[in-house]
Design an enzyme around this catalytic site. Structure first.
Site, short mmCIF file in Angstrom:
data_model
loop_
_atom_site.label_atom_id
_atom_site.label_comp_id
_atom_site.label_asym_id
_atom_site.label_seq_id
_atom_site.Cartn_x
_atom_site.Cartn_y
_atom_site.Cartn_z
N LYS A 112 -6.78 26.45 22.10
CA LYS A 112 -6.31 25.31 22.90
C LYS A 112 -7.46 24.69 23.69
O LYS A 112 -7.52 23.47 23.84
CB LYS A 112 -5.21 25.76 23.87
CG LYS A 112 -3.85 25.98 23.20
CD LYS A 112 -2.80 26.30 24.25
CE LYS A 112 -1.51 26.81 23.63
NZ LYS A 112 -0.59 27.36 24.61
N LYS A 193 -0.19 27.53 11.40
CA LYS A 193 1.22 27.73 11.77
C LYS A 193 1.86 26.40 12.18
O LYS A 193 1.18 25.52 12.72
CB LYS A 193 1.35 28.78 12.88
CG LYS A 193 0.87 28.31 14.21
CD LYS A 193 1.38 29.13 15.37
CE LYS A 193 0.93 28.41 16.63
NZ LYS A 193 1.20 28.92 17.87
N LYS A 196 4.16 22.60 17.74
CA LYS A 196 4.67 21.38 18.38
C LYS A 196 3.56 20.36 18.60
O LYS A 196 3.81 19.18 18.66
CB LYS A 196 5.24 21.73 19.77
CG LYS A 196 6.49 22.58 19.75
CD LYS A 196 7.08 22.64 21.17
CE LYS A 196 7.81 23.93 21.44
NZ LYS A 196 7.09 24.87 22.30
P1 TYM Z 1 6.30 28.35 22.23
O1 TYM Z 1 7.02 27.36 23.07
O2 TYM Z 1 5.01 27.94 21.61
O3 TYM Z 1 7.22 28.87 21.07
C1 TYM Z 1 8.52 29.37 21.33
C2 TYM Z 1 8.85 30.50 20.39
O4 TYM Z 1 8.74 30.06 19.03
C3 TYM Z 1 7.89 30.93 18.30
N1 TYM Z 1 7.14 30.13 17.32
C4 TYM Z 1 7.10 30.39 16.01
N2 TYM Z 1 7.68 31.35 15.26
C5 TYM Z 1 7.47 31.34 13.93
N3 TYM Z 1 6.69 30.40 13.32
C6 TYM Z 1 6.09 29.42 14.02
N4 TYM Z 1 5.33 28.51 13.42
C7 TYM Z 1 6.29 29.39 15.44
N5 TYM Z 1 5.85 28.56 16.43
C8 TYM Z 1 6.39 29.04 17.57
C9 TYM Z 1 6.96 31.52 19.34
O5 TYM Z 1 6.40 32.74 18.89
C10 TYM Z 1 7.89 31.70 20.51
O6 TYM Z 1 8.61 32.91 20.40
N6 TYM Z 1 4.06 31.30 25.52
C11 TYM Z 1 5.28 31.10 24.81
C12 TYM Z 1 6.51 30.94 25.70
C13 TYM Z 1 6.69 32.02 26.73
C14 TYM Z 1 7.23 33.31 26.52
C15 TYM Z 1 7.23 33.93 27.80
C16 TYM Z 1 7.69 33.99 25.38
C17 TYM Z 1 6.42 31.92 28.06
N7 TYM Z 1 6.73 33.05 28.69
C18 TYM Z 1 7.68 35.25 27.96
C19 TYM Z 1 8.14 35.31 25.56
C20 TYM Z 1 8.12 35.92 26.83
C21 TYM Z 1 5.17 29.85 23.99
O7 TYM Z 1 4.37 29.01 24.24
O8 TYM Z 1 6.10 29.72 23.03
#
Ligand code: TYM
Length: 327
Positions: A112, A193, A196
């Protein structure tokens, strides 16, 4: 007592099929076996600039998508991260026990940071806030996609370090990946991957994409130069499409698609995705038609989890020798 589950999604960009198959679908499936807390992590979203008005509406949109995807707000607490101050408070305390070298090693930070002209300190702190999200509720299970594995290892390292410095305070959280769909790749580039923040028009399928758009995106998805599906020799694009289809409709398997010409295969994949998303989109429209509903869910979620967070903050303050008011 049921073990606690915690997970979160950033309310930035459009929620996509990777978020659903990697996280939300799994949440909905396990929620009743645990005491579940699902967060809309707005404080994480602002580690890169977000248009304020857009962020405000994305927070509610994300909450509505949680419910549309099957999270039952009666069963699970749906919480906006910034509405419970314990997240940010604990993040500071954990920051003070986290060696800088641990944060510099995070691959998502490096990736990032490369894209930003100026790297905010929050981007480096990002995984500490994530550890705080989990530890403030003493969550045992954290259901996420594979891209979050390194952050969760760090959360365990931070918890362990805190415990060894100040005495047993936190329980160790476990990573829970879905059996299928832990890492959904971009349709336009199956080596990265689905995310967003990617800009390509055919990169991701948004959860609210119309059937026509889904058909078009999948029709344009990258495959390889073979004419038909060879289950023993699938390129990454074909393998990704099969994973998507199988996660959406378990009856779509290697043997079902063996020998299918790519055009027909893609039609099958598109229909599996469309049928999976249809009830979610329908429910989303119903929920968002009631203006006050989401706000009431978010207040209820906050009220339910506040005492848990307050209890942890008090324990942490006491363990560290910080001021705790005596009444
Ligand atoms: P975020 O918002 O990027 O994504 C949310 C969830 O979606 C999963 N994910 C995916 N799974 C499979 N294939 C993909 N291409 C893919 N892209 C995203 C992510 O693994 C996630 O589970 N930092 C985290 C959010 C967060 C969080 C937490 C998660 C903040 N605090 C505490 C667990 C526990 C994030 O940015 O997810």
């Amino acid at each position: 007592m049921k073990a606690r589950v915690l997970s979160g999604v950033q309310p930035s960009g459009q929620l996509h099929l990777g978020n659903y198959l990697g996280a939300l679908k799994n949440w909905a499936e396990i929620q009743s076996d645990y005491e579940s807390i699902f967060c809309i992590v707005d404080l994480h979203a602002i580690t890169v600039y977000q248009d304020p008005q857009e962020l405000t509406s994305k927070i509610r949109e994300t909450a509505a998508l949680f419910i549309a995807a099957g999270i039952d707000p009666k069963e699970s607490s749906i919480v906006v991260q910034s509405s419970v101050s314990g997240h940010a408070e604990l993040a500071w305390m954990l920051t003070c026990v986290t060696p800088l070298g641990w944060l510099n090693r995070m691959t998502q930070f490096k990736a990032k940071a490369e894209k930003q002209a100026t790297v905010g300190a929050g981007l480096l702190q990002y995984p500490v806030l994530m550890a705080a999200d989990i530890l403030v509720y003493q969550a045992k299970i954290v259901p996420v996609g594979e891209d979050q594995s390194q952050h969760l290892e760090l959360a365990r390292d931070i918890a362990q370090r805190f415990n060894s410095m100040y005495g047993a305070t936190f329980i160790m959280p476990e990573t829970r990946l879905p059996a299928v769909g832990a890492r959904i790749m971009g349709l336009d580039d199956p080596t990265t991957k689905m995310s967003k923040s990617a800009t390509g028009a055919n990169h991701a399928i948004a959860l609210l994409d119309e059937p026509g758009v889904i058909r078009k995106k999948i029709a344009r998805a990258t495959t390889d130069s073979e004419p038909a599906v060879d289950p023993e020799n699938m390129g990454p694009g074909v393998a990704n499409l099969l994973t998507i289809a199988h996660a959406c409709d378990p009856s779509v398997t290697k043997s079902v698609v063996a020998g299918m010409r790519y055009g027909d295969f893609k039609k099958l994949v598109a229909e599996a995705v469309i049928s999976r998303l249809k009830p979610i989109q329908q429910k989303y429209r119903e929920i968002t038609a009631d203006a006050g509903y989401i706000d009431s869910v978010l207040v209820e979620g906050q009220q339910r989890v506040l005492p848990i967070a307050e209890d942890t903050i008090k324990k942490v303050k006491t363990a560290m020798g910080l001021y705790v008011a005596r009444r």
